[in-house]
Scaffold this motif. Structure first.
Motif, mmCIF file in Angstrom:
data_model
loop_
_atom_site.group_PDB
_atom_site.id
_atom_site.type_symbol
_atom_site.label_atom_id
_atom_site.label_comp_id
_atom_site.label_asym_id
_atom_site.label_seq_id
_atom_site.Cartn_x
_atom_site.Cartn_y
_atom_site.Cartn_z
ATOM 1 N N LEU A 44 0.794 -1.560 0.108
ATOM 2 C CA LEU A 44 -0.198 0.076 -0.088
ATOM 3 C C LEU A 44 0.894 1.478 -0.270
ATOM 4 O O LEU A 44 0.641 1.856 -0.759
ATOM 5 C CB LEU A 44 -1.032 -0.733 1.171
ATOM 6 C CG LEU A 44 -1.866 -1.100 1.164
ATOM 7 C CD1 LEU A 44 -3.365 -1.407 2.598
ATOM 8 C CD2 LEU A 44 -3.532 -0.431 0.275
ATOM 9 N N ARG A 133 -11.572 -1.674 7.125
ATOM 10 C CA ARG A 133 -10.528 -2.025 6.409
ATOM 11 C C ARG A 133 -9.595 -2.323 4.980
ATOM 12 O O ARG A 133 -9.237 -1.622 4.612
ATOM 13 C CB ARG A 133 -9.159 -2.197 7.767
ATOM 14 C CG ARG A 133 -8.325 -2.274 7.909
ATOM 15 C CD ARG A 133 -6.954 -2.324 8.463
ATOM 16 N NE ARG A 133 -5.734 -2.641 8.245
ATOM 17 C CZ ARG A 133 -5.121 -2.789 9.890
ATOM 18 N NH1 ARG A 133 -5.060 -2.854 10.999
ATOM 19 N NH2 ARG A 133 -3.705 -3.088 8.921
ATOM 20 N N GLU A 137 -8.982 -0.263 1.905
ATOM 21 C CA GLU A 137 -7.607 -0.639 1.194
ATOM 22 C C GLU A 137 -7.638 -1.474 -0.085
ATOM 23 O O GLU A 137 -7.445 -1.096 -0.567
ATOM 24 C CB GLU A 137 -6.525 -1.900 1.876
ATOM 25 C CG GLU A 137 -6.135 -0.663 3.292
ATOM 26 C CD GLU A 137 -5.178 -1.828 4.678
ATOM 27 O OE1 GLU A 137 -4.717 -1.145 4.997
ATOM 28 O OE2 GLU A 137 -5.074 -3.344 4.405
ATOM 29 N N LEU A 140 -8.188 1.695 -2.370
ATOM 30 C CA LEU A 140 -6.693 2.310 -2.980
ATOM 31 C C LEU A 140 -5.829 0.644 -4.270
ATOM 32 O O LEU A 140 -5.482 1.619 -5.220
ATOM 33 C CB LEU A 140 -5.562 2.225 -2.135
ATOM 34 C CG LEU A 140 -6.626 3.061 -0.982
ATOM 35 C CD1 LEU A 140 -5.419 3.529 0.736
ATOM 36 C CD2 LEU A 140 -6.461 4.652 -1.293
ATOM 37 N N SER A 274 -9.346 11.466 5.531
ATOM 38 C CA SER A 274 -8.154 10.441 5.778
ATOM 39 C C SER A 274 -8.193 11.148 6.939
ATOM 40 O O SER A 274 -7.660 10.105 7.962
ATOM 41 C CB SER A 274 -6.870 11.332 5.169
ATOM 42 O OG SER A 274 -6.859 11.051 3.315
ATOM 43 N N TRP A 277 -9.797 9.056 9.572
ATOM 44 C CA TRP A 277 -9.098 7.100 9.270
ATOM 45 C C TRP A 277 -8.062 7.118 10.452
ATOM 46 O O TRP A 277 -8.248 5.514 10.674
ATOM 47 C CB TRP A 277 -9.296 7.107 7.762
ATOM 48 C CG TRP A 277 -8.491 5.207 7.310
ATOM 49 C CD1 TRP A 277 -8.874 4.303 8.404
ATOM 50 C CD2 TRP A 277 -8.044 5.245 6.203
ATOM 51 N NE1 TRP A 277 -8.415 3.554 7.207
ATOM 52 C CE2 TRP A 277 -7.849 3.814 6.569
ATOM 53 C CE3 TRP A 277 -8.093 5.385 5.009
ATOM 54 C CZ2 TRP A 277 -7.227 3.012 5.523
ATOM 55 C CZ3 TRP A 277 -7.819 4.848 4.296
ATOM 56 C CH2 TRP A 277 -6.881 3.358 4.305
ATOM 57 N N MET A 278 -7.538 7.834 9.826
ATOM 58 C CA MET A 278 -6.486 7.903 11.029
ATOM 59 C C MET A 278 -6.530 7.711 12.759
ATOM 60 O O MET A 278 -6.604 7.056 13.383
ATOM 61 C CB MET A 278 -5.053 9.094 11.019
ATOM 62 C CG MET A 278 -3.906 9.380 11.929
ATOM 63 S SD MET A 278 -3.015 10.328 11.228
ATOM 64 C CE MET A 278 -2.676 11.938 12.877
ATOM 65 N N SER A 281 -8.112 4.519 13.318
ATOM 66 C CA SER A 281 -7.632 3.545 13.852
ATOM 67 C C SER A 281 -6.866 3.597 15.033
ATOM 68 O O SER A 281 -6.559 2.495 15.363
ATOM 69 C CB SER A 281 -6.277 3.626 12.801
ATOM 70 O OG SER A 281 -7.126 3.884 11.170
ATOM 71 N N MET A 285 -7.171 0.901 17.292
ATOM 72 C CA MET A 285 -5.244 0.475 18.306
ATOM 73 C C MET A 285 -4.897 0.211 19.653
ATOM 74 O O MET A 285 -4.667 -0.337 20.343
ATOM 75 C CB MET A 285 -3.886 0.582 17.354
ATOM 76 C CG MET A 285 -3.919 0.552 15.558
ATOM 77 S SD MET A 285 -2.694 1.099 14.588
ATOM 78 C CE MET A 285 -3.318 1.267 13.492
ATOM 79 N N VAL B 307 -0.018 12.994 6.094
ATOM 80 C CA VAL B 307 -1.553 12.231 5.504
ATOM 81 C C VAL B 307 -2.314 12.801 5.134
ATOM 82 O O VAL B 307 -3.085 12.459 3.169
ATOM 83 C CB VAL B 307 -2.389 12.162 7.557
ATOM 84 C CG1 VAL B 307 -4.128 11.280 6.915
ATOM 85 C CG2 VAL B 307 -2.058 10.455 8.128
ATOM 86 N N PRO B 314 -3.225 6.438 6.095
ATOM 87 C CA PRO B 314 -3.771 6.875 7.434
ATOM 88 C C PRO B 314 -3.621 5.242 8.785
ATOM 89 O O PRO B 314 -3.280 6.367 9.491
ATOM 90 C CB PRO B 314 -4.999 6.873 7.519
ATOM 91 C CG PRO B 314 -5.062 7.681 5.662
ATOM 92 C CD PRO B 314 -4.729 7.209 5.131
ATOM 93 N N ALA B 318 -1.088 5.816 12.145
ATOM 94 C CA ALA B 318 -1.862 5.294 13.079
ATOM 95 C C ALA B 318 -0.821 4.454 13.757
ATOM 96 O O ALA B 318 -0.415 4.518 14.945
ATOM 97 C CB ALA B 318 -3.364 5.022 12.378
ATOM 98 N N ILE B 322 1.738 4.731 17.453
ATOM 99 C CA ILE B 322 1.254 3.852 18.628
ATOM 100 C C ILE B 322 1.794 3.331 18.555
ATOM 101 O O ILE B 322 2.398 3.118 19.914
ATOM 102 C CB ILE B 322 -0.002 2.941 17.868
ATOM 103 C CG1 ILE B 322 -1.312 3.504 17.926
ATOM 104 C CG2 ILE B 322 -0.479 1.636 18.774
ATOM 105 C CD1 ILE B 322 -2.021 3.458 19.211
#
Lengths: 330, 330
Positions: A44, A133, A137, A140, A274, A277-278, A281, A285, B307, B314, B318, B322
């Motif tokens: 990616l 997710r 991806e 993209l 974007s 999305w970050m 995420s 996480m 980003v 993104p 992240a 993290i």
């Protein structure tokens, strides 16, 4: 699963538009294996400069509204104009039933055999977050492989539309005429999300009812504030089976693209997506790390019990757990 | 602000039903000072065994629907039945205007002078999350002080109703008759949250329109699935200014309480709310710790920029952040 290729082989294959390599790379984004995740991330990052050029369109509507036929006909219309189209899906129900939307390829046979089109069913066996997710991806990867329009199908229930809305440029809501069908089974607030509403099955005996529903929705939408996009959400009728109204719908999409490119809404919306999305995420996480932490795992059941019994204040319980988690972090 | 008392003094004063001590303890829950937060947490843990016995009622509706008059009249009705009532508010607008709902005490003069009632305006200067936390804690303090009914007022816009819904047993939606008023300014999906809808201002020239709206809503609610509570959401008319329909509304609330106590929905809903409160607190604290971490602060702007420019995926961004945060945790 095929043996893996190298990051370079995946990258080159995708950029060359090789469908087989694209498919295999998408499979990596669906994998739960750590090594596949790392491989997918590397691919990616490699193809990232070649992404972002497609028009991303979300399509939703309750089961029975005729989404598959609609997408097939719309997809054929788009390829007939010389554009390459990829069809993806976010389908939370695929987890339970095993059969996903798009899963039954025969439903889109014409489009499936179109060399300008690429169809990929929703991943099965993943959580909704995992499907989201993987779909992001996959989108993209399809862009890097040269697809110019991405259609993402979802069903009009649960959280999946919010997810699709958050990853697409244009959100199309398919509806049926019929008293109450607008509410039953349809998540409330969804009409507000839509950039356009199309009343499908406007044909035969159903035509008058569909046109009446169209008028009712046009009236109702006047009550909402004007969309930020600057594009006044149209309400139209169409018949996927009779292939009527499809060209008009595509023209509206084009006009949306023009208007929002001019007023910068398009790019600002992408940037916002974007960042969100970050942020999502990060949150995901953080929670994964937290709830997987051995100290938290050991304590959680007892703490939840104390909270449920009313012996421990929920916010105090949270603070206790956080102290366990953070003490070694800062 | 008065000088602080000791944890014991606060606890005893609240449990004795002393209004002044209750007020001062609520002020602690609104404070941003770390020492006040610790003090508030200790008081709350102390009084926790004496909480949970009130009926918690959320009341929402757009500005102009007549919430203050309604709450005053409902509050007086409840105290006339020999029950002590506390009125709190979650008002995101109080931040901007400085004047919160309930802020203008003269609007509820009769109730404010009722020794069986306690009115507390929404805290100002806090984030919505901060107000929510403070209101939740204030509610518990009021319960410990012997208030048997808690009315929590909010406005029908933004996220505040979701918050109020998440901390109350019964959610009442006030509406007005009038074409389109149901949609304009009102968050979509809110009718779905309501345990009961009351069309206010059913008086004088407005009576026929209000009754028509009542019929329309009754019809519309048939389209929704039956509520989990087992209580079929009533739609009624009332006039706060003429004090009509209020007793009927209170009877519906009582019936809800009976039904949901019998079928265990009441207690299960409370337990679920406590666990969600804990989970939300965990998430909020994780994010606070994360975004306040010096390593994250140092990196965040550059990462967000990459980003936004499309240079960094993104989810990869992240992961990078993290890794900085968690590396010392596990």
């Amino acid at each position: 699963m095929h043996p893996r290729l190298s990051v370079d082989e995946y990258t080159k294959g995708i950029l060359a538009g090789d469908r087989n390599t694209l498919s295999r790379a998408i499979t990596l984004t669906e994998s739960r294996l750590q090594e596949d995740k790392i491989l997918a991330a590397a691919i990616l990052q490699n193809v990232l400069p070649y992404t972002g050029n497609a028009l991303r369109i979300g399509i939703t509507g309750v089961p029975g509204v005729g989404k598959s036929t609609f997408i097939e006909v719309l997809g054929k219309h788009i390829t007939s104009l010389g554009k390459r189209v990829a069809v993806l899906a976010i389908d939370p129900s695929s987890k339970k039933s095993g059969g996903s939307i798009l899963g039954d390829k025969t439903r889109m046979e014409k489009l499936a055999h179109d060399p300008m089109a690429f169809i990929r069913p929703s991943a099965t066996g993943l959580s909704l977050g995992g499907v989201a997710r993987s779909t992001r991806e996959s989108m993209l990867l399809c862009e890097a492989a040269g697809y110019e329009v991405i259609l993402i199908e979802t069903v009009g229930v649960g959280q999946s539309e919010t997810l699709v809305k958050g990853m697409t440029d244009f959100f199309l809501l398919l509806m049926l005429a019929g008293a109450g069908d607008e509410l039953q089974g349809m998540k409330k607030g969804i009409t507000e999300m839509a950039d356009m509403i199309a009343i499908n099955k406007c044909d035969g005996d159903n035509k008058a009812a569909a046109q009446k529903a169209m008028a009712a929705f046009r009236n109702a939408l006047h009550l909402f504030p004007k969309p930020e996009s600057g594009f006044s959400n149209p309400v139209v009728c169409c018949s996927a089976s009779e292939e009527s109204g499809i060209a008009e719908i595509w023209e509206h999409v084009q006009r949306f693209h023009e208007i929002t490119s001019e007023n910068d809404f398009f790019i600002k919306n992408r940037q916002l997506q974007s960042l969100e999305w970050m942020q999502d995420s990060v949150r995901q996480m953080l929670e994964e790390n937290f709830y997987d932490h051995p100290d938290i795992k050991r304590k959680l059941t007892a703490v939840r019990k104390a909270v449920t019994k009313g012996e421990l204040l929920p916010v105090a319980a949270a603070q206790q757990l956080i102290n366990l988690f953070v003490k070694r972090t800062i």
